[in-house]
Scaffold this active site. Structure first.
Site, PDB file in Angstrom:
ATOM      1  N   GLY A  24       0.830  -1.190   0.000  1.00  0.00           N
ATOM      2  CA  GLY A  24       0.000   0.000   0.000  1.00  0.00           C
ATOM      3  C   GLY A  24       0.862   1.235   0.000  1.00  0.00           C
ATOM      4  N   GLY A  25       0.217   2.404   0.127  1.00  0.00           N
ATOM      5  CA  GLY A  25       0.946   3.661   0.089  1.00  0.00           C
ATOM      6  C   GLY A  25       1.874   3.853   1.269  1.00  0.00           C
ATOM      7  CG  MET A  26       0.453   4.291   4.924  1.00  0.00           C
ATOM      8  SD  MET A  26       1.103   5.957   5.095  1.00  0.00           S
ATOM      9  CE  MET A  26       1.863   5.820   6.702  1.00  0.00           C
ATOM     10  N   GLY A  27       3.472   1.264   2.864  1.00  0.00           N
ATOM     11  CA  GLY A  27       4.492   0.231   2.921  1.00  0.00           C
ATOM     12  C   GLY A  27       3.929  -1.104   2.497  1.00  0.00           C
ATOM     13  CB  VAL A  29       1.244  -6.192   5.165  1.00  0.00           C
ATOM     14  CG1 VAL A  29       0.937  -7.006   6.414  1.00  0.00           C
ATOM     15  CG2 VAL A  29       0.765  -4.757   5.349  1.00  0.00           C
ATOM     16  CG  ASP A 137      -5.023   5.814   5.346  1.00  0.00           C
ATOM     17  OD1 ASP A 137      -5.760   6.290   4.465  1.00  0.00           O
ATOM     18  OD2 ASP A 137      -4.035   5.108   5.091  1.00  0.00           O
TER      19      ASP A 137
END
Length: 678
Positions: A24-27, A29, A137
């Site tokens: 995703g945009g944050m990293g 998983v 978010d």
């Protein structure tokens, strides 16, 4: 779920990675397994956020706050490392597709399933907001559909990325997804709880239509629609449309609260299989895939966790160049060859001295004498947080990452008795604890304040902390503490500190500070007449009897106060803040005592403790060191002690002769006399 690529890490902290769950945009998983065999979802933060100088401090603060959220509709955060080259956090793994994936593969939800989704999201936000957090978010990829309902993930992480605004400082990219932002976020304002409700409405629209309510051909146009256009609600079932319309009001004051939204939804019919059959087929397929993956790592193959060397924790030479904190873990398997005896939840081990000057992973040198080595080391099977000795020094207690309070017998250096569990259910996590003066009773903060018999570990009482100053509904407690004279007990909630008579347990008053603050602490003066409460970068002192502020706020820090503690004589308050300073205050006069201690650029002291005589203050930092200061002169004593990992607790015991430190899974006991001579 995707196989790991050649460039993917095979180990993140103590967790061995197995596969990629998503990006995703944050990293990204990763699915991983812990030393105890538990499956976890490990989020690796994208490098673009690490470039922001203030990110790690914000990330550390948000992770610590997120650990206090643990309900039936959230995936609990159990471990994290903000100081790793690539910061990460681990949460409980929950099998189930994201809402975004489910809609893309099986189609949109019908009215009944969408109402169930709305109720689950509202209940999740109740849990998150009770802990003083704002998700910031909420979007389809952050909502997991599970066999028993849903889970909301990644709360608090967007705030760590955005800093003072809502945009990433170096790339100009918007934090979060524009289609699910609130108007206030789109304007660059700090979002509140009502912003999460707006996002909930957008998620509902997506679940029923396959697109957000403000979809457009470009991000600027989406943001323009969020700010000015009416949401596209065509095709929504009538009941869902009414809910979404209320949530998507442009004015935050016009939106319902999550509690009000639950009331509008009304009762949802219980169901053993809450989602459409096609969604449950996805859940089953994901579980089968995990089963096959684990079978490939069965004991018949190579050892899942190979033995790891146990480095000797040592003093750090402050003049040595820093190489960044080491994140090695002291695993029981690796310590066996060095004479570590496993006992119950962990193991104690004596550590001998040596003359090596080999460079320590934290950037310092190994100590040249045995006097600078810990006298004992305990390795736990779970991460540990906070430390406190019982008044007689016979017991050492720490909060376990499995939501328990664990005890260790100091004389035998072994675990002592059964852990205390906060209660039943996921909300019963322990956030803080405090022994009374006798050491016979212990108070824990979490789902309210609970009192325990230390000897039998049986619960004696459950005390309610109001959710808000204007409401009597029960809420979480973030901190708990007895007054030094033993008369009073305080529990810190979101907007107030509730105070009880320590003997009768009857409420005797409250101190209201009027706004949600999960950093609130309980710090009584020696006579119990005053209470110091951190308020962002200031500290306010209240008269306990009247509940009114006494004198002026204690000003001097330039960032939020992390820790606050009163000296054993009850006269001096020590505070540590995110501005990398430690300060002392005279509680009676409200004046600063001596000069502020500057720890170092971007080095924050997060845990502090006074020695029993009040002459020494110990501080544990996020960079993996413990430091000692002379309270009278504010000068450093000895060399910083390098633990090789973020410090999560410090405590004095043994009448001031012993200092205990903890870093993740490792507790160490140090001879204070030797440290002060170093």
């Amino acid at each position: 779920m995707k196989p790991l690529e050649a460039s993917d890490p095979r180990q993140v902290g103590p967790y061995r990675t197995l596969a990629e769950l998503g990006r995703g945009g944050m990293g990204r998983v990763l699915l991983a397994g812990g030393p105890d065999g538990r499956l976890v979802a490990v989020k690796l933060v994208d490098e673009q956020f690490v470039e922001d100088d203030g990110f790690r401090a914000r990330f550390r603060r948000e992770v610590r706050a997120s650990r206090q959220v643990a309900g039936a509709y959230t995936a609990a955060v159990i471990d994290a490392d903000p100081e790793a080259p690539t910061p990460w956090l681990a949460s409980v793994y929950v099998p189930g597709p994201a809402l975004q994936t489910a809609v893309a593969r099986t189609g949109v939800l019908d009215g009944e399933a969408a109402s169930r989704l709305a109720a689950g999201l509202a209940a999740a936000l109740v849990e998150v907001h009770r802990s003083g957090l704002v998700h910031r978010d909420l979007k389809p990829s952050n909502v997991l559909l599970t066999g028993d309902g849903l889970r909301v993930i990644d709360f608090g992480i967007a705030r760590a990325a955005e800093g003072d605004g809502t945009r990433v400082t170096r790339t100009g990219m918007l934090v979060g997804t524009a289609s699910y932002m609130s108007p206030e976020q789109a304007r660059g304002e700090s979002p509140g709880q009502a912003s999460d409700v707006f996002s909930l409405g957008s998620v509902l629209v997506y679940a029923c239509t396959g697109q957000g309510p403000f979809t457009a051909g470009s991000v600027p146009q989406v943001l323009h629609n969020v700010l000015t256009a009416a949401p596209a609600l065509d095709g929504l079932p009538a009941r869902v449309r009414e809910l979404a319309e209320a949530c998507l009001a442009k004015n935050p004051a016009d939106r319902p609260t999550p509690e009000q939204l639950l009331g509008r939804i009304g009762g949802v019919v219980p169901a053993a299989r809450p989602w459409p059959p096609a969604v449950h087929a996805l859940i089953a397929a994901q579980q089968d895939e995990v089963d096959r993956l684990l079978h490939a790592h069965s004991p018949a193959g190579p050892p899942f966790y190979p033995p790891a060397p146990v480095p000797a924790p040592t003093a750090v030479d402050p003049a040595a160049p820093s190489g960044g904190p080491s994140r090695r873990r002291f695993l029981v398997a690796g310590g066996a060859a060095l004479g570590v005896a496993a006992v119950g939840a962990g193991a104690w081990a004596s550590v001998s001295g040596g003359g090596s000057t080999k460079r320590h992973p934290t950037g310092g040198k190994r100590a040249g004498t045995a006097a600078q080595r810990p006298v004992a080391t305990l390795t736990s099977d779970v991460p540990l947080d906070r430390l406190a000795f019982s008044p007689d020094g016979s017991l050492l207690a720490a909060i376990g990452g499995d939501a328990t309070l664990r005890f260790f017998d100091v004389a035998s250096r072994q675990p002592s008795g059964d852990p205390i569990k906060g209660g039943t259910g996921d909300r019963a996590r322990i956030a803080a604890f405090s022994f009374d003066r006798t050491g016979d009773t212990l108070a824990t903060a979490g789902d309210g304040v609970k009192l325990w018999d230390v000897r039998t570990r049986r619960q004696l009482a459950a005390l309610t902390v109001p959710l808000m100053a204007s409401m009597d509904a029960p809420g979480p407690a973030h901190d708990v503490g007895y007054s030094p004279d033993g008369r009073l007990l305080g529990g810190a909630g979101m907007e107030l500190v509730q105070i009880w008579d320590a003997h009768s347990r009857a409420p005797v008053g409250k101190v209201e500070f009027g706004h949600a603050d999960i950093m609130s602490k309980v710090a009584f003066s020696g006579d119990g007449k005053l209470l110091a409460v951190p308020d962002e970068s200031a500290v306010k002192v209240y008269d306990v009897a009247s509940g009114k502020q006494s004198g002026q706020s204690l000003l001097g820090h330039t960032a939020a106060v992390i820790a606050a503690q009163v000296s054993p004589d009850g006269h001096t308050l020590a505070t540590a803040a995110y501005d990398s300073t430690v300060r002392f205050w005279d509680l009676q006069t409200g004046r600063a005592v001596g000069a502020p201690i500057t720890v170092g650029s971007e080095v924050m002291v997060e845990f502090i403790d006074f020695s029993p005589d009040g002459r020494i203050l110990a501080g544990g930092t996020q960079d993996g060191t413990v430091r000692l200061w002379d309270v009278a002169s504010q000068r450093a004593i000895g060399k910083p002690i390098g633990l090789g990992g973020e410090v999560t607790g410090v405590a004095f015991g043994g009448e001031g002769r012993t200092l205990a430190t903890v870093s993740k899974r490792t507790i160490q006991l140090w001879d204070l006399t030797a440290l002060t001579r170093a």
